[in-house]
Every structure is written in C-alpha cells, then in structure tokens.
Write a protein that holds these residues in place. Sequence first.
Motif, mmCIF file in Angstrom:
data_model
loop_
_atom_site.group_PDB
_atom_site.id
_atom_site.type_symbol
_atom_site.label_atom_id
_atom_site.label_comp_id
_atom_site.label_asym_id
_atom_site.label_seq_id
_atom_site.Cartn_x
_atom_site.Cartn_y
_atom_site.Cartn_z
ATOM 1 N N PRO A 64 0.942 -1.238 0.003
ATOM 2 C CA PRO A 64 0.053 -0.024 -0.207
ATOM 3 C C PRO A 64 0.754 1.191 -0.181
ATOM 4 C CG PRO A 64 -0.122 -1.060 2.162
ATOM 5 C CD PRO A 64 0.836 -2.103 1.181
ATOM 6 N N SER A 65 2.074 1.192 0.482
ATOM 7 C CA SER A 65 2.905 2.509 0.761
ATOM 8 C C SER A 65 4.390 2.005 0.538
ATOM 9 C CB SER A 65 2.386 3.182 1.932
ATOM 10 O OG SER A 65 3.458 4.307 2.017
ATOM 11 N N VAL A 66 5.036 2.133 -0.564
ATOM 12 C CA VAL A 66 6.586 1.880 -0.705
ATOM 13 C C VAL A 66 7.393 2.834 -0.255
ATOM 14 C CG1 VAL A 66 5.807 0.318 -2.593
ATOM 15 C CG2 VAL A 66 6.710 2.843 -3.065
ATOM 16 N N HIS A 67 8.610 2.259 0.354
ATOM 17 C CA HIS A 67 9.732 3.167 0.755
ATOM 18 C C HIS A 67 10.954 3.070 -0.310
ATOM 19 C CE1 HIS A 67 7.518 3.486 4.386
ATOM 20 N NE2 HIS A 67 7.589 2.073 4.706
ATOM 21 N N ILE A 68 11.850 3.908 -0.176
ATOM 22 C CA ILE A 68 13.116 3.940 -0.865
ATOM 23 C C ILE A 68 13.581 2.592 -0.914
ATOM 24 C CG2 ILE A 68 15.326 4.910 -1.304
ATOM 25 C CD1 ILE A 68 13.045 6.971 -2.306
ATOM 26 N N SER A 69 13.919 1.945 0.325
ATOM 27 C CA SER A 69 14.272 0.859 0.662
ATOM 28 C C SER A 69 13.582 -0.519 -0.213
ATOM 29 C CB SER A 69 14.360 0.543 2.079
ATOM 30 O OG SER A 69 13.340 0.432 2.676
ATOM 31 N N ASP A 70 12.549 -0.212 -0.685
ATOM 32 C CA ASP A 70 12.032 -1.478 -1.333
ATOM 33 C C ASP A 70 12.604 -1.388 -2.827
ATOM 34 O OD1 ASP A 70 8.786 -0.559 0.204
ATOM 35 O OD2 ASP A 70 10.102 -2.161 0.657
ATOM 36 N N THR A 71 13.398 -0.411 -3.272
ATOM 37 C CA THR A 71 13.904 -0.615 -4.583
ATOM 38 C C THR A 71 14.702 -1.903 -4.603
ATOM 39 O OG1 THR A 71 14.095 1.783 -4.923
ATOM 40 C CG2 THR A 71 15.535 0.487 -6.279
ATOM 41 N N ALA A 72 14.392 -2.581 -5.715
ATOM 42 C CA ALA A 72 15.125 -4.221 -5.759
ATOM 43 C C ALA A 72 14.332 -4.722 -7.068
ATOM 44 C CB ALA A 72 14.637 -4.730 -4.476
ATOM 45 N N GLU A 73 14.974 -5.919 -7.354
ATOM 46 C CA GLU A 73 14.240 -6.659 -8.322
ATOM 47 C C GLU A 73 13.450 -7.979 -7.653
ATOM 48 O OE1 GLU A 73 15.684 -6.551 -11.657
ATOM 49 O OE2 GLU A 73 14.503 -7.736 -12.633
ATOM 50 N N TYR A 74 12.288 -7.982 -8.299
ATOM 51 C CA TYR A 74 11.222 -8.854 -7.672
ATOM 52 C C TYR A 74 10.722 -10.099 -8.567
ATOM 53 C CZ TYR A 74 10.814 -5.397 -3.928
ATOM 54 O OH TYR A 74 10.763 -4.602 -2.797
ATOM 55 N N PHE A 75 11.020 -11.326 -8.031
ATOM 56 C CA PHE A 75 10.922 -12.333 -8.778
ATOM 57 C C PHE A 75 9.536 -13.189 -8.346
ATOM 58 C CE2 PHE A 75 14.630 -12.348 -11.544
ATOM 59 C CZ PHE A 75 15.539 -11.711 -10.624
ATOM 60 N N CYS A 76 8.846 -13.734 -9.363
ATOM 61 C CA CYS A 76 7.668 -14.540 -8.937
ATOM 62 C C CYS A 76 8.230 -15.827 -9.532
ATOM 63 C CB CYS A 76 6.475 -14.137 -9.726
ATOM 64 S SG CYS A 76 4.870 -15.084 -9.542
#
Lengths: 114, 113
Positions: A79-91
């Motif tokens: 619901p609310s992202v932070h700078i620290s969520d910057t990354a690669e996400y894999f399903c």
Amino acid sequence: AQSVTQLDSQVPVFEEAPVELRCNYSSSVSVYLFWYVQYPNQGLQLLLKYLSGSTLVKGINGFEAEFNKSQTSFHLRKPSVHISDTAEYFCAVSGQYNNNDMRFGAGTRLTVKP
Amino acid sequence: DAGVIQSPRHEVTEMGQEVTLRCKPISGHNSLFWYRQTMMRGLELLIYFNNNVPIDDSGMPEDRFSAKMPNASFSTLKIQPSEPRDSAVYFCATRAFSGNTIYFGEGSWLTVV
C-alpha cells in the motif's frame, strides 16, 4: 511443466505510493507460488508464499499477494512503498507434487523515487 | 542459523582457466540447487541434488560444466575450460527435503575475460 510471466519488466513509483507487481502462471497441476526479492549484489530472499488455504498471503516488509486461481495470477502489492523497497522482484511457481522444478519469472525492477 | 554459504563471492578469471564454485548448504537441508543468473536468460536451474545424488542435470549448458556433492555439507560447480559467455552470477540454493521453500546463497559473481 509450469511457467511464469511477469508482465512488467520495470515499475517506477514515488515513495509512499501503492504498488502492484503482476505475475501470471501456467500449469496443468496444482501449484505453489512464491515471491522473492533481490537487492543489489545479493541473493534472492523469500518475501512470501502461497501453499494452500487463504488466497491472501502476507509477507515481510508489508508486502502481500493474492492467489487468483481463475485468472492464474499471483500479484504482489504494497500500500505504501519506501525507498528501501527498490529491488528486483521475482515470481516463482512449482508443482505441489514435484516442487524440485521451480520456475522463475524474468523479474520486475521496482524503483522507488523520492 | 547460518544460511547457504557460497565462495568465492567474486571471481575474475581468464578464458580457458578452470573455475570452481563452492556451496555449503543449510544444515539439515537435503536438496541442493545450482542456478545461473544472466541479464539475457534470467534465472536458470542448472542441476539439483537430493540426498547428495544428482537428480536432474538437464539445465547444465555443456560438458564443460560439472557439479558434485560429495557429502551433505558441500557441493561444487566446476567450469573447465571457462569461456567469456560463462560470465554470470551463480547461485546455490537449498531446501529441506520435505519442505517447499528454496533458500538462496549470496551468489558467486563470475567474470571470464
């Protein structure tokens, strides 16, 4: 065999905005579904997983995902992202009865801007 | 608990040299996987072991690649001879035999020049 499609290769978003990373899978058998996160120069870390039961799964760092069998989707949300969520996400998907064969999507690069 | 431990973290080698990547699984995990990650091909499963026995090596790209698991606490992935196109990040991952979650190491960044 199973397969996974991550519909967005890159998702830019501003800090504190909501985000959804999309994942669709294909399989002829019942599946387990996973989301992993990879921070720069690190390995993959499990965010959350769906095995059975409730279709809404909550994971670490405030992320959640919903399993939708009819749409063969497993979208990741926050619901609310932070700078620290910057990354690669894999399903990722594996068969329930042959979970050695785990297939990963191509990844979605989430970039959170200030 | 210690996670999956890989070494070396980074290696730069010349074409034609032998490369050996090492992995120590999480204690008690019976399944071990080797993955390769590149920009072009994403994450690819190379080979996996159950109880130290190779089960599926269909992902190993060529005969230049070989993997061994001599005991429950150690595995190697060897490339001989190495080529520039082998440059990638190689991940070791493990899972408890009855489990459903794979745990990854930090990866070995290989550059072949």
